[in-house]
Design a protein around this motif. Structure first.
Motif, PDB file in Angstrom:
ATOM      1  N   LEU A   1       0.692  -1.084  -0.217  1.00 33.53           N
ATOM      2  CA  LEU A   1      -0.127  -0.115  -0.095  1.00 33.53           C
ATOM      3  C   LEU A   1       0.874   1.327   0.152  1.00 33.53           C
ATOM      4  N   VAL A   2       1.959   1.185   0.628  1.00 31.08           N
ATOM      5  CA  VAL A   2       2.947   2.219   0.576  1.00 31.08           C
ATOM      6  C   VAL A   2       3.733   2.284  -0.856  1.00 31.08           C
ATOM      7  N   LEU A   3       4.026   1.179  -1.282  1.00 26.17           N
ATOM      8  CA  LEU A   3       4.831   1.074  -2.494  1.00 26.17           C
ATOM      9  C   LEU A   3       4.231   1.717  -3.774  1.00 26.17           C
ATOM     10  N   VAL A   4       3.033   1.214  -4.079  1.00 29.61           N
ATOM     11  CA  VAL A   4       2.324   1.799  -5.401  1.00 29.61           C
ATOM     12  C   VAL A   4       2.002   3.433  -5.255  1.00 29.61           C
ATOM     13  N   PRO A   5       1.901   4.115  -4.194  1.00 25.10           N
ATOM     14  CA  PRO A   5       1.964   5.700  -4.588  1.00 25.10           C
ATOM     15  C   PRO A   5       3.168   6.158  -4.862  1.00 25.10           C
ATOM     16  N   VAL A   6       4.296   5.410  -4.239  1.00 23.32           N
ATOM     17  CA  VAL A   6       5.264   5.890  -4.657  1.00 23.32           C
ATOM     18  C   VAL A   6       5.996   5.715  -6.139  1.00 23.32           C
ATOM     19  N   GLY A   7       5.474   4.345  -6.490  1.00 24.99           N
ATOM     20  CA  GLY A   7       5.586   4.041  -7.926  1.00 24.99           C
ATOM     21  C   GLY A   7       4.815   5.115  -8.795  1.00 24.99           C
ATOM     22  N   VAL A   8       4.126   5.621  -8.524  1.00 23.11           N
ATOM     23  CA  VAL A   8       3.386   6.943  -9.357  1.00 23.11           C
ATOM     24  C   VAL A   8       4.195   7.983  -9.443  1.00 23.11           C
ATOM     25  N   LEU A   9       5.087   8.153  -8.395  1.00 23.83           N
ATOM     26  CA  LEU A   9       5.582   9.499  -8.112  1.00 23.83           C
ATOM     27  C   LEU A   9       6.545  10.273  -9.333  1.00 23.83           C
ATOM     28  N   PRO A  10       7.260   9.335  -9.913  1.00 29.95           N
ATOM     29  CA  PRO A  10       8.038   9.624 -10.962  1.00 29.95           C
ATOM     30  C   PRO A  10       6.827  10.745 -11.929  1.00 29.95           C
TER      31      PRO A  10
END
Length: 314
Positions: A231-240
């Motif tokens: 759940l933390v990883l996925v938003p970070v994956g969209v950050l770029p």
């Protein structure tokens, strides 16, 4: 003499090796190295500025050799536990095809060579970061964390997350927020990836005495942690995309891939402890590889297209 008898004889006589070139290639962990190269090249291409093509090749080669050196040192130190696990028992050091001292010398030589090559040819900031990456994986993770704490994967995951940052620093000479985001994607991806593996390789890790999370805290706690990190990883994956250094194609793809990642992590969380097949964990493990590869492949493709054709954020 049979191969098994020969390997036994080698193990009894240190310094003698049955190694073939393919065994030394195996020491480098080529599958891991290929992912390291992909992420490093991505950081390299996303970084602002330019570098001579020859120096670019040298930089990527240095990072690849450094990754291989880390793998060799890991296999040297872990030979005793590798021979206890089905997944690693056929590696060249535990089988005796490569003598431990040869694996150590190989890993140390490649470590020194990769760092010096990167420093002399490109810049010493990138070389220092590469040296720290090798040290972190071989010493802090392999020798320190792996056998002592169930958080081994969480902290040790930083070693695998540094390559895109090394690629970035090779071009710019400094660390930036964008390179930190690339680091965080891999860092946060590592726990759910390896904990999914540990759920269906539980007995292997227990046999080797490695305190993986499910062996220490139990399967329910592991399943919850997998979901939490996902759940933390996925938003970070969209950050770029959100930060503007990736285009809408990446933005849409990363969101869709992330939704699928969470769906699979939820399946692991809801999985019964009595499920002997561990199918949800196996599926998440396999998909997690595709997820990370896809994110960095998309970032790399966008960066190449932008630099080659000026089509930013296609």
């Amino acid at each position: 003499m049979s191969l098994i008898a020969a390997e036994t004889a080698v193990q009894a006589r240190p310094g003698i090796s049955l190694a073939e070139p393919g065994d030394y290639l195996q020491l480098l962990k080529p599958r891991v190295m290929s992912l390291v190269v992909l992420t490093a090249v991505t950081g390299f291409m996303l970084a602002p500025g330019s570098i001579h093509p020859t120096l670019a090749v040298i930089a990527i080669l240095s990072i690849a050799i450094g990754a291989g050196a880390s793998g060799a040192l890991n296999m040297w130190y872990d030979a005793d536990i590798d021979r206890l696990m089905a997944r690693t028992a056929k590696r060249p050091v535990p089988t005796g095809r490569i003598a431990p001292e040869n694996a150590l010398a190989f890993g140390l030589s490649l470590s020194v060579f990769s760092v010096l090559l990167l420093g002399l040819a490109v810049n010493w900031a990138a070389a220092a970061l590469l040296a720290f990456t090798i040290f972190f994986y071989a010493v802090i993770y392999t020798m320190g964390l792996k056998r002592s704490t169930p958080q081994n994967i969480v902290i040790g995951g930083a070693a695998g997350a540094f390559p895109p940052m090394v690629g970035w620093v090779s071009v710019t000479g400094s660390i930036s927020l964008e390179s930190v985001v690339l680091f965080l994607i891999i860092f946060l991806w590592t726990p759910p990836h390896f904990w999914a593996l540990s759920l269906f390789k539980l007995e292997d890790y227990a046999k080797a005495g490695i305190p993986m999370l499910p062996n220490v805290k139990g399967k329910p706690a592991t399943r919850f942690q997998i979901l939490a990190y996902s759940l933390v990883l996925v938003p970070v994956g969209v950050l770029p995309y959100a930060m503007g250094f990736a285009g809408p194609v990446y933005g849409v793809a990363s969101a869709l891939l992330g939704a699928n990642f969470i769906r699979r992590a939820w399946g692991v969380y809801r999985m019964s402890d009595e499920d002997s097949s561990m199918a949800p964990a196996r599926k998440l493990f396999a998909f997690s590889i595709l997820y990370l590869f896809s994110l960095f492949a998309l970032l790399l493709t966008e960066a190449v297209v932008e630099k080659a054709f000026g089509l930013a954020g296609f």
